[in-house]
Design a protein around this motif. Structure first.
Motif, short mmCIF file in Angstrom:
data_model
loop_
_atom_site.label_atom_id
_atom_site.label_comp_id
_atom_site.label_asym_id
_atom_site.label_seq_id
_atom_site.Cartn_x
_atom_site.Cartn_y
_atom_site.Cartn_z
N VAL A 103 18.71 -14.69 43.86
CA VAL A 103 17.45 -15.41 44.03
C VAL A 103 17.47 -16.67 43.17
O VAL A 103 18.03 -16.66 42.06
CB VAL A 103 16.24 -14.52 43.68
N VAL A 104 16.89 -17.74 43.69
CA VAL A 104 16.68 -18.97 42.93
C VAL A 104 15.19 -19.25 43.00
O VAL A 104 14.59 -19.21 44.09
CB VAL A 104 17.48 -20.15 43.51
N LEU A 116 5.42 -21.90 43.49
CA LEU A 116 6.72 -21.33 43.17
C LEU A 116 7.57 -21.34 44.45
O LEU A 116 7.22 -20.68 45.42
CB LEU A 116 6.57 -19.90 42.66
N ASP A 117 8.65 -22.10 44.41
CA ASP A 117 9.60 -22.10 45.54
C ASP A 117 10.66 -21.05 45.28
O ASP A 117 11.23 -20.97 44.18
CB ASP A 117 10.25 -23.47 45.70
N VAL A 118 10.96 -20.26 46.32
CA VAL A 118 11.90 -19.16 46.16
C VAL A 118 12.92 -19.17 47.30
O VAL A 118 12.56 -19.27 48.47
CB VAL A 118 11.16 -17.80 46.15
N TRP A 119 14.18 -19.10 46.91
CA TRP A 119 15.27 -18.90 47.88
C TRP A 119 15.90 -17.56 47.51
O TRP A 119 16.28 -17.35 46.36
CB TRP A 119 16.31 -20.00 47.74
N ALA A 120 16.01 -16.67 48.45
CA ALA A 120 16.50 -15.34 48.11
C ALA A 120 17.28 -14.76 49.27
O ALA A 120 17.01 -15.07 50.44
CB ALA A 120 15.34 -14.41 47.75
N VAL A 164 8.45 -18.88 50.08
CA VAL A 164 9.78 -18.29 50.26
C VAL A 164 10.47 -19.02 51.41
O VAL A 164 9.91 -19.12 52.51
CB VAL A 164 9.68 -16.78 50.56
N HIS A 165 11.65 -19.51 51.14
CA HIS A 165 12.40 -20.27 52.15
C HIS A 165 13.26 -19.31 52.95
O HIS A 165 14.22 -18.75 52.43
CB HIS A 165 13.25 -21.34 51.46
N PHE A 166 12.91 -19.16 54.21
CA PHE A 166 13.61 -18.18 55.04
C PHE A 166 14.86 -18.73 55.71
O PHE A 166 15.48 -18.06 56.52
CB PHE A 166 12.66 -17.62 56.11
#
Lengths: 171, 797, 294
Positions: free
Chosen positions: B202-203, B213-217, B241-243
């Protein structure tokens, strides 16, 4: 901790860099050179996702230090296609048989099978399974990968080039 | 219902190349570890060496003194800044945080997080964190954990029992009393998991001005953005959350909620992007991604004719040190608790216990594969008890084609199927008669050889009916999914989905379905993964549901778009929509196809010519569809009957193997499977998942185990000891397709993401037991390793 | 899984490697193929202060035959040795063992000497070396010495090599199959390429009457170090390797070995299987030897 100047060729391009002794080749390729097509799956030499060609030979880049690549020629998955946006015969065969799902092991599979086809134009199924035996895939059960490599071998033979040259042509 | 592949389709069910493969083959996938943000920091974890211990003190001074180390965060700090992670069951005193708070409960549990300028530096610093522990007594065996005198894993909870309920559906006692025969046995499914080649990562990046909060996971998890926001005490719209992150395999387990809460917390606290990528050792011990660990006590009541009347199943499952959603893996199999068989009554006691082991997470099939293994072991034992051929016995008990829709005692109605036909196809594909001859010849030559048969169901379409069943405070009765489509000014079609993919080929699925409905070439349709702020609701690719739910949503959106296009065309042609005909995007008079508007003309009207639009129609050309699970929407009855998933795919496995008498090594000589998942949207994808599922099942049956020693130490914490099958261990596999369309779905499709895995362990166990039978031996515990089989055979003398 | 810090030096000669090791004062490690060393570094199970990279030392990568002996440079890649004509002709047992080592990619980097120097109890090359009675040449700034293989392995992952010594050469007596000689190698591993649960190597010579003139037996995966079973050798000498002789040899193997139980197999399993694999290897060796006499 020693730092080292290294000079090397990646996918045909000559480069130099300064690397720490403990930096592995896979981390160097991914983090410093941003060649992220090579993946780190286990970092202890079992899964094969990090496979690259080092002086023409498939190796685990997690078990090779970046400093050891000094003076060497490296080919990664990004170097397998003839030009950006295209695919080589081997890669296209993987697409044709849907030899991948999540894609994470795929670059290692391509590197392993590329080396096989460069050395053996007509591999048997056993030889194909042996060549990718050190590359774990969790999605496919290997069937469509084996089919892809056999298909690529057939296509490369049909291309009227010795397999070695045709495989080199793909770069 | 047709048993032939449906040829009415133009793109569906055709051999077509996938949309996704090209970028992966070029090395152009974008996985979480490929994301590099400016000023990004890296995390390493300090892990507990004890299965149970109080954390007396944590001294981070030496670690913090290293140049480049930014923070060392402990469980106490995290617990004051975040809320506990969500639990499926109503067990408020079993609290879980990303880092151990006060007490460590398993070996490998994260005790502190170290953040530094590089991962290597973070690891250097993690070694310098001094943790003082007071070791506590621990328990690692599920039966011991049930004993009230065992050390409690969660002292506040009072015992190690998390859930226990005995369901009785139908006259079990009467059926057992009336039956001519009864057998009992125990089946043991030891702990394994899907173990993707990519670990979880996760980033997270915090924007203090936008409060976002931006999340790449690398995530495959329902309600992930919501749970993340809740734990971080942010509003739901404070997390994005970036899908569009490619997930490097999951098959259920990529649910790194604890990793993501930790990374999100650290990113906010430090004001810099934070990356947490598990290394393989962290993944195996502390990634909280082990699978079911289950003991089945089975009782079967049956007649001399082989008809099975009733079942009693006691399933004891060890979820490890924390609960999460894992106990629900005892609930999902209720939807197919009698398998593909006509069994009139069932008693099912589901027991979930906690132990000092790595927590369990969802694994492909969500508890169904262990249950299928127990059921098929029962069927084989009934056949052996009566001396009836295993295949004949199955034929006598399988639900007949003319009996669908068929309601089982636990309340689910199976939609459709032709089990006898698929079994016959599997036997033909495997060359069953030849395999029997081969086995007998091998035995004549002194070898140990066996043939295995397994039939099982893949419930698909994933609702979450086990939630209200196991936790009455949870009234979830929808598990919707969505798709939206827009057409741009020049006719380009974009379809949007609201979840990430981990190899299932959702872009291919959506483009194929949208192309089919609209008559447009799927090649020209772009499919994008939205982020959680712009996406319509999705429950992610769990429960073998996306062909049904995302495919259904895409079909629904495309049909709405088609109606809009037709309405615009008809209006411009001056006729009612009913008088117009839609063909591949053009609209024409049904009575005079020469009078038509082209797709491009209609697109232009929609985008530019409001004056030519039918009254009341919005400008632009777009649609959206949110789909409820077919048959969803109802709560369980008081006696625990509920419609679990809507659709039921079927598979029949045939396997031949030999066992080396001395070394106990199994060599698989033939593998075939008959498979019916209704209409296949893309056959290559369905076949790929089936081959892969069988390979995964071979691993569960013969190789893979998260083993612990008596002291609670994990023995298989690396790829040296956790043995994933390679190309040498997985044989060539033959698939025989069959198609019984589902009446409940847009194109007759059912799910297939768990195919192969659901029956392979049962089939291999059946073959091993067929091989062992002449020696008077049997084994109902997985995995059947050379060590286990070698010792067993040697013991027989 | 990132290694702790260390220094690195690449050397061009064995002498330079020895000097570097000496200067490291016992905390240096030779980096050859790295297929075992680098994972141990990544897991921080080893923390040398200096790695001495010998991959470019040409003299370490030669295979030479002469005087009834085959000399293999310690840095020879396993894949090169496996493909080498001399090895295939004169050391078929080593070739058989190499076929079981790792995968294509690890053999491409892993070295013959590295496998011996690591002394993993389940490694295959060590068994062939034991059965073939190879001699090990080690060098340090203190000089060059030769160590018989029988005295080389001292326990799991420990050898007679001193911390400042570099393994340089392996001297094998030529042992071609045929003409009354044969060899056998059997192994059982969980998966195709895993370390052995048990393995057996046999090198056999028959006399003109078909009786056993000499035989060497080595087993692996069954205890602290790769093991030669000389008591079984004694039992077989002079026999025709009849079924009862093989069974007796296997029984001796089972008595002599002291395996431990672990996750993958019990001690009983390893003991039992080691004996059986010795029998299988002896059968292979005998049929090779007999075939060669025709």
């Amino acid at each position: 901790m020693s730092q080292h100047e290294i000079t090397f060729t990646v996918n045909g391009e000559s480069q130099s860099a300064t690397v720490a002794a403990r930096l592995t080749l896979v981390d160097f390729l991914r983090d410093a050179l941003r060649l992220t097509g090579t993946h780190a799956g286990c970092e202890h030499g079992v899964c094969g996702a990090c496979s690259v060609l080092l002086d023409g030979v498939p190796v685990r880049s997690c078990l090779t230090l970046a400093v050891q690549a000094d003076g060497s020629e490296i080919v990664t998955v990004e170097g397998l296609a003839p030009e950006p946006g295209t695919l080589g015969i081997l890669q296209d065969s993987f697409w044709e048989t849907h030899a991948l799902q999540c894609g994470f092991c795929t670059s290692g599979m391509l590197i392993a099978s590329h080396a096989l086809l460069a050395a053996n134009a007509s591999p048997t199924e056993d030889e194909i399974r042996e060549a990718i035996g050190g590359n774990l895939c969790r999605c496919t059960g290997y069937k469509q990968i084996v089919d892809a490599i056999a298909l690529a071998a057939e296509r490369l033979r049909g291309s009227n080039l010795p397999a070695k040259e045709a495989a080199d042509d793909e770069r | 219902m047709s048993a032939e592949p449906n040829s009415a389709f133009r793109y569906i069910s055709r051999k077509r190349r996938t949309k996704e493969d090209h970028r992966f083959l070029a090395g152009n996938g974008r996985y979480v570890a490929d994301i590099a943000l400016p000023r990004m920091l890296h995390v390493a974890l300090v892990a507990s060496p004890y299965p149970a211990a109080h954390i007396l003190s944590i001294d981070a001074s030496a670690a913090l003194a290293l140049p480049g180390v930014k923070a060392v965060v402990t469980g106490d700090e995290l617990a004051s800044g975040t809320d506990a992670l969500a639990s499926g069951l109503d067990i408020p005193k079993v609290r879980r945080y990303p880092l151990a708070v006060g007490t460590a409960r398993y070996v490998g549990e994260w005790v502190a997080a170290v953040v530094a300028e590089s991962r290597a530096l973070a690891e250097d610093a993690a070694e310098l964190v001094e943790v003082e522990y007071e070791p506590l007594p621990s328990v690692s065996d599920p039966e011991a954990a049930l004993d009230p005198s065992s050390p409690p894993v969660h002292a506040d909870h009072g015992s190690n029992l998390l859930y226990r309920r005995k369901f009785v559906w139908g006259p079990v006692d009467e059926d057992f009393a009336a039956a001519e025969h009864r057998i009992e046995f125990r089946a043991r499914w030891n702990r394994n998991a899907t173990v993707p080649i990519e670990t979880f990562g996760v980033v997270a990046s915090w924007d203090p001005t936008a409060q976002l909060l931006d999340v790449w996971a690398s995530i495959q998890m329902p309600k992930f953005p919501d749970q993340l926001a809740k734990a971080l005490r942010l509003p739901g719209n404070g997390v994005r959350v970036h899908f569009d992150v490619d997930v490097g395999g999951s098959y259920g387990v990529k649910r790194g909620i604890k990793h993501s809460v930790l990374a999100g917390y650290l990113a906010r606290r430090l004001g810099r992007p934070v990356r947490l990528i598990e290394d393989r050792l962290e993944n195996m011990r502390g990634g909280d991604a082990h699978g079911p660990d289950r003991i089945f006590d089975m009782a079967v009541a049956f007649d001399s004719s082989g008809i099975i009347r009733s079942l009693r199943i006691r399933a004891l499952d060890d979820v490890g040190a924390h609960a999460g959603r894992a106990p629900f893996q005892l609930g999902k199999p209720i939807g197919a608790i009698v398998g593909p068989y006509r069994i009139a009554s069932v008693e099912y006691e589901a027991i979930s216990v906690t132990t000092n082991k790595t927590p369990q997470e969802a694994v492909r099939g969500f508890g169904q594969s262990p249950t299928n293994f127990a059921l098929e072991s029962a069927v084989d034992r009934v056949a052996r008890h009566l001396g009836i051929d295993r295949i004949e016995l199955r034929r006598r008990n399988l639900i007949r084609h003319d009996e669908f829709p068929y309601t089982i005692p636990s309340g689910s109605t199976y939609d459709s199927g032709d089990y006898h036909a698929v079994l016959d196809k599997a036997l033909a594909a495997g060359g069953y008669e030849d395999l029997v001859r081969r086995r007998d010849a091998a035995r004549e030559a002194g070898k140990i050889a066996g043939v295995g048969i397994a039939c099982c169901l893949e419930p698909s379409g994933g609702n979450s009916a086990f939630e209200p069943l196991f936790n009455p405070k949870n009234e979830t009765t929808t598990w919707m999914d969505s798709c939206s489509i827009k057409v741009d000014l020049y006719g380009g079609i974009v379809a949007m989905m609201g979840t990430s993919s981990s190899g299932q080929g959702h872009e291919t699925l959506v483009s194929t379905v949208v192309g089919e409905v609209l008559g447009r070439d799927p090649e020209t349709i772009r499919v994008v993964h939205s982020d959680s702020l712009s996406a319509l609701p999705s429950n992610s690719p769990v429960g073998s549901r996306m062909a049904i739910m995302l495919g259904g949503a895409a079909a629904g959106a495309a049909k709405k778009l088609k109606a809009t296009i037709t309405a615009i065309g008809a209006h411009r042609l001056g006729v009612a929509p009913e008088a117009a005909e839609y063909r591949d995007g053009d609209v024409m008079l049904a009575s005079d196809p020469g009078r038509r508007l082209t797709f491009d003309q209609i697109v232009e009207i929609a985008h530019r010519k409001f004056h030519e639009l039918p009254p009341g129609l919005e400008p632009g050309l777009q649609s959206a569809h949110v789909m409820e699970v077919p048959t969803g929407g109802t709560l369980p009855t008081a006696d625990g009957r509920v419609q679990m998933y809507p659709c039921y795919a079927f598979e029949a496995h045939v396997v031949y193997l030999e066992i080396d008498r001395i070394t106990g090594k199994v060599a698989i000589g033939r593998y075939a499977v008959g498979h019916d998942c209704g209409t296949m949207i893309n056959p290559d994808i369905v076949h790929g998942m089936t081959y892969g599922g069988i390979a995964h099942g071979i691993g569960a049956a013969l190789y893979e185990r998260f083993a612990y020693d008596g002291e609670g130490q994990l023995l298989s914490g690396s790829f040296m000891d956790y043995l994933i099958p390679s190309s040498h261990e997985v044989p060539d596999i033959t698939i025989a397709d069959h198609c019984t369309p589902s009446p409940l779905t847009s194109f007759g499709q059912k799910g297939s993401g768990e195919a192969g895995y659901l029956g392979a362990p049962a089939a291999i166990a059946g073959a091993v037991n067929d091989a062992l039978a002449p020696l008077g031996l049997s084994l109902t515990e997985l995995p059947m390793t050379p060590g286990v089989l070698g010792d067993l055979i040697a013991g027989a003398g | 899984m990132k290694a702790a810090e260390f220094d690195y030096v690449r050397v061009a000669s064995v002498e330079a490697a020895c000097r570097a090791l000496a200067e490291a004062g016992g905390d240096g490690k030779i980096l050859a193929g790295g297929q075992t060393l680098v994972p141990m570094l990544a897991m921080r199970l080893l923390r040398p202060t200096l790695l001495v990279d010998v991959n470019r030392v040409a003299s370490l990568q030669v295979i030479v035959a002469g005087g009834g002996e085959i000399v293999i440079g310690a840095g020879t890649r396993q894949s090169d040795a496996l493909a080498d004509e001399i090895v295939r002709r004169d050391l078929p047992l080593l070739a058989k063992a190499l076929g079981f080592v790792g995968h294509v990619q690890t053999r491409n980097r892993g070295t013959v000497g590295g496998s011996i120097a690591n002394a993993d109890p389940a490694a295959e090359i060590a068994l062939a070396a034991l059965a073939l009675d190879c001699e090990i040449v080690a060098q340090s700034v203190r000089g060059v010495r030769t160590i018989p293989i029988a005295r080389f392995f001292q326990g799991a992952m420990t050898t007679a090599l001193a911390a400042d010594e570099c393994l340089v050469e392996l001297h094998f007596p030529a042992a071609p199959s045929g003409g009354g000689r044969g060899c056998g190698f059997h192994e059982v591993a969980s998966r195709h390429s895993d370390f052995a649960l048990a393995a057996a190597a046999v090198q056999l010579a028959l006399d003109g009457e078909g009786a056993c003139r000499s035989v060497a037996i080595a087993v692996g995966g069954v205890g602290g170090a790769p093991l030669r079973i000389d008591a079984a050798t004694e039992r077989l000498r002079g026999t025709t390797l009849a079924a009862e002789d093989l069974a007796a040899a296997a029984a001796i193997v089972r008595e002599v070995v002291e395996p431990a139980s672990d996750l993958h197999a019990s001690a009983d399993y390893r003991r039992r299987v080691a004996g059986a694999l010795v029998e299988r290897a002896l059968l292979d060796a005998r049929s090779e030897a007999l075939a060669g006499r025709n």
